[in-house]
Enzyme design. Sequence first.
Site, PDB file in Angstrom:
ATOM      1  N   LYS A 205       0.685  -1.215   0.097  1.00 14.52           N
ATOM      2  CA  LYS A 205      -0.195  -0.042   0.010  1.00 14.52           C
ATOM      3  C   LYS A 205       0.962   1.346  -0.076  1.00 14.52           C
ATOM      4  O   LYS A 205       1.635   1.377   0.944  1.00 14.52           O
ATOM      5  CB  LYS A 205      -0.738   0.046   1.348  1.00 14.52           C
ATOM      6  CG  LYS A 205      -1.891   1.098   1.397  1.00 14.52           C
ATOM      7  CD  LYS A 205      -2.607   1.133   2.375  1.00 14.52           C
ATOM      8  CE  LYS A 205      -3.868   2.176   2.570  1.00 14.52           C
ATOM      9  NZ  LYS A 205      -4.515   2.091   3.708  1.00 14.52           N
ATOM     10  N   LYS A 258      -2.389  -1.319  -3.880  1.00 12.27           N
ATOM     11  CA  LYS A 258      -3.115  -0.261  -3.780  1.00 12.27           C
ATOM     12  C   LYS A 258      -2.195   1.034  -3.811  1.00 12.27           C
ATOM     13  O   LYS A 258      -1.265   1.193  -2.979  1.00 12.27           O
ATOM     14  CB  LYS A 258      -3.879  -0.228  -2.336  1.00 12.27           C
ATOM     15  CG  LYS A 258      -4.735   0.900  -2.322  1.00 12.27           C
ATOM     16  CD  LYS A 258      -5.675   0.962  -0.803  1.00 12.27           C
ATOM     17  CE  LYS A 258      -6.708   1.926  -0.841  1.00 12.27           C
ATOM     18  NZ  LYS A 258      -7.266   2.102   0.539  1.00 12.27           N
TER      19      LYS A 258
HETATM   20 ZN   LIG Z   1      -5.781   3.378   8.166  1.00  8.97          ZN
END
Ligand SMILES: [Zn+2]
Length: 334
Positions: A205, A258
């Site tokens: 992420k 992501k």
């Molecule tokens: Zn968070």
Amino acid sequence: MSAKPVGQFPALRPRRLRQSPALRRLVCETRLSVEQLVLPLFVRSGKKIRKPIGAMPGVFQLSLDEMLHEARAAHQLGVPAVLLFGIPDKKDERASGAYAKNGIVQQAVRLLKKELPELLIITDVCLCEYMSHGHCGIVHTDKRGGKILNDPSLKLLARTAASHAEAGADIVAPSDMMDGRVRAIRSELDAIGFSDTPIMSYAAKFASAFYGPFREAAESTPKFGDRRSYQMDAANTNEALREVALDIQEGADIVMVKPALAYLDIIHRVKTEFGYPTAAYAVSAEYSMIKAAAAKGWIDERAVTMESLLAMRRAGADIIITYAAADVARWLAE
Ligand SMILES: [Zn+2]
């Protein structure tokens, strides 16, 4: 497998196979299908509330009744799964709303499991929406400012995941990027009898400007600093692979990258190197940019959305999380 041609023109004419829609479909290498889609939903307390999110037309903060309505509509279109984010009434320094037995996500899970037992319920496991400071972990403040503490946050994350599983969640999805959270969650779930509950980790992420509209949706903007001490630097690929390897070692069943569209190379590397079920999260700004340009008549919303999601599939994503899931399901059925 090599894509190198073994002959040459004029014997080889690639256009032969592009002559008709039927021929093109026959040799199509990548397909997008409704079974691969996950719809994120933002749930809050109250009744009959559909609070629009300015930068994300068509996306709302929903009260439980409206969330059920939205989930049912998507499920009827064939969307197999939703990903739940909670917006609590109160925030504090311990994120107690994240693991409260009657927290907003826990209520949402119980309602969805009762009303739509076939729908897969994935819960986002994080603390930021429930923390008064908006960070994904516990904050320690001293003269030099605020620091996000890793190890003490793990207990709260594990507790949150456990409470989601107890409420009936099918998959828990930690998004905080603390080190060791997958292991902490796996051992907590196992200890309380949920060894069959899968973990979908937000493994790679990135600290991304593409999350902008989401912060309005989830009301999770940090009150100070940014998330760069835990989310990844957009420049790093090898580090992303290490993050994924660690999460797999710690017990992740599905790994996620992501954002998606600006990180297709990462999706591709993750899928080729690990061969694990891989999810791509088409984040808020990916959605907003398409919506905004389409609203101006500059692009074709449907065509650009479908092409973007297809690109994620081509890169190697098995699962696609997108705010456009219901629209895409409708388009795929036409
Ligand atoms: Zn968070």
